[in-house]
Scaffold this motif. Structure first.
Motif, short mmCIF file in Angstrom:
data_model
loop_
_atom_site.label_atom_id
_atom_site.label_comp_id
_atom_site.label_asym_id
_atom_site.label_seq_id
_atom_site.Cartn_x
_atom_site.Cartn_y
_atom_site.Cartn_z
N ASN A 259 0.62 -1.04 0.09
CA ASN A 259 -0.15 0.03 -0.11
C ASN A 259 0.80 1.31 0.01
OD1 ASN A 259 -2.36 -1.46 0.06
ND2 ASN A 259 -2.23 -1.69 2.28
N THR A 260 1.94 1.38 0.70
CA THR A 260 2.63 2.41 0.74
C THR A 260 4.27 2.26 0.11
OG1 THR A 260 3.54 1.58 3.11
CG2 THR A 260 1.65 2.96 2.92
N ASP A 261 4.63 1.21 -0.31
CA ASP A 261 5.98 0.99 -0.78
C ASP A 261 6.82 1.12 0.25
OD1 ASP A 261 5.12 0.07 -3.45
OD2 ASP A 261 5.14 2.25 -4.05
N THR A 262 6.76 1.11 1.43
CA THR A 262 7.66 0.85 2.59
C THR A 262 8.43 -0.26 2.61
OG1 THR A 262 6.26 2.51 3.73
CG2 THR A 262 8.00 1.60 4.95
N VAL A 263 9.71 -0.26 2.79
CA VAL A 263 10.33 -1.40 2.84
C VAL A 263 10.87 -1.51 4.25
CG1 VAL A 263 12.51 -2.56 2.16
CG2 VAL A 263 11.48 -1.21 0.49
N PHE A 264 10.77 -2.79 4.75
CA PHE A 264 11.24 -3.47 6.10
C PHE A 264 12.13 -4.40 5.63
CE2 PHE A 264 6.96 -1.73 6.44
CZ PHE A 264 7.16 -0.99 7.54
N THR A 265 13.59 -4.40 6.48
CA THR A 265 14.67 -5.23 5.97
C THR A 265 15.73 -5.18 6.93
OG1 THR A 265 16.17 -6.22 4.44
CG2 THR A 265 15.76 -3.78 4.55
N ASN A 266 16.36 -6.29 7.38
CA ASN A 266 17.65 -6.30 7.99
C ASN A 266 18.87 -6.51 7.36
OD1 ASN A 266 16.77 -8.95 7.88
ND2 ASN A 266 17.13 -9.47 10.09
N LEU A 267 18.71 -6.50 6.13
CA LEU A 267 19.82 -6.74 5.25
C LEU A 267 20.66 -5.56 4.94
CD1 LEU A 267 18.14 -8.48 2.13
CD2 LEU A 267 19.26 -9.82 4.17
N ASN A 268 21.74 -5.92 5.07
CA ASN A 268 22.89 -4.66 4.80
C ASN A 268 22.95 -4.32 3.23
OD1 ASN A 268 23.30 -4.51 7.61
ND2 ASN A 268 24.83 -5.97 7.61
N LEU A 269 22.05 -3.67 2.81
CA LEU A 269 22.02 -3.44 1.19
C LEU A 269 22.73 -2.24 1.08
CD1 LEU A 269 18.21 -4.46 0.52
CD2 LEU A 269 20.38 -5.71 0.06
N GLY A 270 23.71 -2.33 0.20
CA GLY A 270 24.22 -1.09 -0.43
C GLY A 270 23.48 -0.45 -1.58
N LYS A 271 23.86 0.65 -2.06
CA LYS A 271 23.40 1.42 -3.21
C LYS A 271 23.32 0.43 -4.45
CE LYS A 271 24.87 5.88 -1.58
NZ LYS A 271 25.34 7.26 -2.19
N ASN A 272 24.09 -0.19 -4.69
CA ASN A 272 24.07 -0.98 -5.92
C ASN A 272 23.93 -2.47 -5.67
OD1 ASN A 272 24.94 1.20 -7.37
ND2 ASN A 272 27.13 0.72 -6.92
N ASP A 273 23.33 -2.81 -4.46
CA ASP A 273 23.15 -3.99 -4.27
C ASP A 273 21.48 -4.52 -4.38
OD1 ASP A 273 25.40 -4.62 -3.26
OD2 ASP A 273 24.94 -4.26 -1.12
N SER A 274 21.38 -5.64 -4.86
CA SER A 274 20.03 -6.14 -5.24
C SER A 274 19.67 -7.36 -4.01
CB SER A 274 20.03 -6.87 -6.42
OG SER A 274 18.89 -7.42 -6.62
N VAL A 275 18.54 -7.52 -3.84
CA VAL A 275 17.96 -8.18 -2.91
C VAL A 275 18.36 -9.78 -3.16
CG1 VAL A 275 15.92 -9.19 -1.76
CG2 VAL A 275 15.88 -6.73 -2.24
N SER A 276 18.23 -9.91 -4.69
CA SER A 276 18.74 -11.41 -4.93
C SER A 276 20.16 -11.87 -4.81
CB SER A 276 18.50 -11.48 -6.63
OG SER A 276 19.00 -10.54 -7.22
N ASP A 277 20.99 -10.69 -4.39
CA ASP A 277 22.42 -11.06 -3.95
C ASP A 277 22.35 -11.44 -2.60
OD1 ASP A 277 23.17 -10.01 -6.50
OD2 ASP A 277 23.58 -7.92 -5.50
N PHE A 278 21.36 -11.40 -1.78
CA PHE A 278 21.49 -11.75 -0.51
C PHE A 278 20.54 -13.17 -0.34
CE2 PHE A 278 22.87 -7.72 -0.14
CZ PHE A 278 24.04 -7.71 0.79
#
Length: 708
Positions: free
Chosen positions: A148-167
């Motif tokens: 509904n709000t496109d708010t992201v909740f995560t505990n992954l240490n994502l960088g600017k160029n990182d993708s979720v599929s990398d983790f």
């Protein structure tokens, strides 16, 4: 057969646990104030609060009954100030209840306050149980997005160029699971076993958010192997591999055994025939015991074998050694058992031989030997000694004669040193036996008399001791019977007195109401007295009925987790007005933390209510009353201490009897059933209620099992 660990019920429960905590601590972003703003009150809730304690008439009647006795006591004592204060407090409560039935808004404000308090409790629970979520978050990684709000909740240490599929892949995670199917299986307030308590108000508000998330949750390979989520996965794999190894080995052993048995089917018993004569010499009962022991050892060995399949052992070599030893022991016991069964089965065709071997068994021989040696059991040993001495003296006499007469001094010495002392000893034992028998006859005729002197440790002395014990038991039984008859008489007298007093008043004022031309004010006064006395009679009958049900155990307990500190405070609050008006000084000591027990709160509240009521009735004016709650190991100890205004008797146990009072003149208003009911309730909870009196100090101790 189950397959992968991540398809098991064990992992599913673990994942549901984490998802529930994730929703509670991360995905729910409502503050306490925001939740309170979302509070709504329905018409049904207003009606439920309004009718919680019955109709308007029922509630007003209940309030009037609570204050009626206290106001009457103030009137009787002429204390006008107390009377006015009680009436003012009663009228205020009646006005509050009446307003509940007149105004929905008045009730709505009360319900809102209750729900706000529930939300406060919910946020306190969040702070208390956060550590469990932080522990699980070390092993689980998540990336979720609110649709509904496109708010992201995560505990992954994502960088600017990182993708979720990398983790979220098989390289970084043991297992990745889609969140969509999981979010429909949770509770918004975290109600799961051994976790936060269910909060209905918070659950209702949070469900209205209609949160819809998409994303993934994975079990991270970067987590420590010591974390229980990872160790469960590793142990499952090891157990699975070990079981497969055992299964393959078992199938191979079965195939080998089948072909070996097929090649040489008759060699099992052939080489043991030469042992049959030796085995036949063993008594039949000993052979039976041997067979039973063989079966027990066989079962133990098979149990050890089966344990190798159920439990995972870190030391594989030791596990295999145990397995081999167990297999050898089981195979040996199985073969030995078959051999014994084969030899014993031959009795099917030779029943006379079975009967002969039964008569030759150790048990039968021993039985007949004892019967033959002690035909007259009471004097068997004495006869044995007398015959032994007579035989010895006869042998000695014959020996002297054979020797040519010999010196007479040898016979005199043998008689004086051996025969005469033994003869005197036997006569003393016979006299002691006669005395014991005489006392037994007197006891049988009803004359209890004095104790028999117990001399030595012989069988006769032990018998005398048993008779003394029996005499004491009969004496105590007679005393208890006399006490029971006395208490029964007192019970009938007390019941008659306590029931007749209000009944007499009812009859008297009923006759007065029949008077012609009775003044209206007198009629109203008589009706009020009739109402009070009939209610008093109802209380007495209800208490007697409840005491009888308690004593018989014919009552159902509804046990739950109860804070004894809070329950005691509720009981004290119920008597707060009476305590404040009395001259007693209350001293209450309780632990700062909650003290829980698994009890029926309503019944246990009755115990506290009765004990506090007794204090108000029987405590000496202008004295201190001490009430304490203490935790001692696995128990909770509650004590109630006060100085009594009446002198108590010596037998404290009689205070537990029905219709017994500390006020022997019976001028107080109690039913005399308070302590009897209280003790019965505590006994039903498998606790204890004890009374101690030191002079005028009266102390009641209640001990219950603590719930850890």
């Amino acid at each position: 057969m189950q397959g992968d660990y991540f398809e098991s019920e064990e992992y599913a429960n673990q994942m549901n646990h984490f998802v529930t905590l994730l929703h509670v601590y991360e995905l729910n972003k409502m503050t306490k104030e925001e939740m309170k703003e979302e509070i709504t009150v329905s018409e049904e809730e207003i009606e439920e609060h309004r009718m919680r304690y019955g109709t308007l008439g029922d509630q007003i009647s209940s309030i009037n009954m609570q204050y009626e006795q206290q106001i009457q006591e103030a009137v009787d004592s002429g204390n006008k100030a107390v009377e006015e204060a009680l009436k003012k407090e009663r009228d205020a409560k009646v006005a509050d209840i009446t307003e509940n039935f007149n105004s929905d808004e008045y009730v709505r404000s009360k319900v809102i306050k209750e729900k706000e308090k529930s939300i406060d409790e919910f946020f306190l629970d969040l702070a208390e149980y956060r550590h469990e979520f932080l522990n699980l978050e070390q092993a689980y990684k998540y990336y979720l997005k609110d649709r509904n709000t496109d708010t992201v909740f995560t505990n992954l240490n994502l960088g600017k160029n990182d993708s979720v599929s990398d983790f979220m892949n098989n390289k970084e995670m043991y297992y990745v699971q889609d969140y969509t199917a999981l979010q429909n299986m949770i509770s918004y307030t975290g109600i799961i076993e051994n976790f936060m308590p269910y909060n209905e108000v918070a659950e209702e508000i949070l469900q209205k958010q209609n949160l819809d998330f998409t994303g993934q949750i994975g079990l991270s390979k970067q987590a420590s192997d010591k974390h229980f989520a990872i160790s469960n996965y590793k142990d499952y794999q090891k157990r699975q591999m070990l079981f497969i190894g055992y299964l393959i080995s078992s199938i191979g052993a079965l195939i080998v055994s089948y072909f070996l048995a097929k090649r040489k089917p008759a060699t099992v018993f052939g080489s043991f025939e030469h042992l049959k004569p030796l085995y036949g010499r063993i008594p039949l009962d000993v052979r039976t015991v041997m067979l039973l022991l063989t079966g027990v050892i066989l079962l133990l060995s098979m149990t050890l074998i089966s344990e190798q399949f159920v439990y995972y052992h870190s030391d594989l070599f030791s596990s295999l050694i145990e397995l081999v030893i167990s297999l050898i022991a089981a195979a040996s016991m199985l073969a030995f058992g078959f051999i014994q069964l084969k030899f014993l089965s031959e009795y099917r065709n030779d029943w006379p031989k079975l009967k002969e071997d039964l008569n030759d068994s150790l048990i039968v021989k021993s039985y007949y030997a004892i019967l033959d040696a002690f035909i007259v059991k009471s004097i068997g040993f004495q006869l044995l000694v007398i015959l032994g001495i007579a035989f010895a003296m006869g042998v000695l006499f014959v020996a002297v004669l054979v020797a040519g007469g010999g010196p007479i001094i040898v016979i005199a010495f043998a008689f004086g040193v051996i025969s005469l002392p033994i003869f005197i000893l036997i006569m003393r034992k016979a006299g002691y036996l006669n005395k014991v028998m005489k006392h037994t006859e007197e006891l049988a005729s009803g004359n209890l008399g004095a104790d028999i002197p117990v001399k030595g440790k012989s069988a006769i002395a032990k018998h005398a001791s048993n008779i003394n014990t029996l005499r004491k038991t009969v004496t105590v039984s007679h005393k208890e019977q006399a006490k029971s008859e006395r208490l029964k008489t007192e019970l009938i007298t007390n019941v008659s007195h306590d029931l007749r007093t209000p009944l007499t008043s009812i009859i008297t004022y009923t006759e007065l109401l029949k008077t012609p031309d009775l003044a209206p004010e007198d009629r109203d006064s008589y009706i009020e007295i009739l109402d009070r006395k009939s209610k008093r009679l109802k209380v007495l009958i209800d208490d007697l009925f409840e005491a009888t049900k308690m004593a018989s155990g014919n009552i159902e307990l509804h046990k739950e987790k109860v804070d004894l500190n809070q329950l005691l405070q509720q009981a004290l609050a119920e008597h707060n007005e009476a305590l404040s008006q009395s001259t007693l000084q209350m001293r209450v000591s309780q632990p700062d933390q909650a003290v829980y027990a698994f009890v029926d709160g309503q019944k246990l509240w009755r115990v506290f209510d009765n004990l506090i009521g007794n204090i108000l009735k029987y405590a000496l004016e202008n004295t201190r009353v001490y009430i304490s709650v203490k935790e001692e190991q696995s128990q909770v100890v509650l004590t109630f201490k006060n100085i009594t205004k009446y002198e108590l008797g010596e037998d404290l146990n009689e205070l537990f009897e029905r219709f017994k009072r500390g006020d022997q003149s019976r001028h107080t208003e109690g039913s005399g059933l308070g302590l009897a009911i209280a003790k019965s309730i505590v006994d039903l909870h498998e606790g204890s209620l004890d009374i101690e009196v030191d002079g005028d100090l009266f102390k009641v101790t209640v001990i219950l099992e603590k719930l850890n």
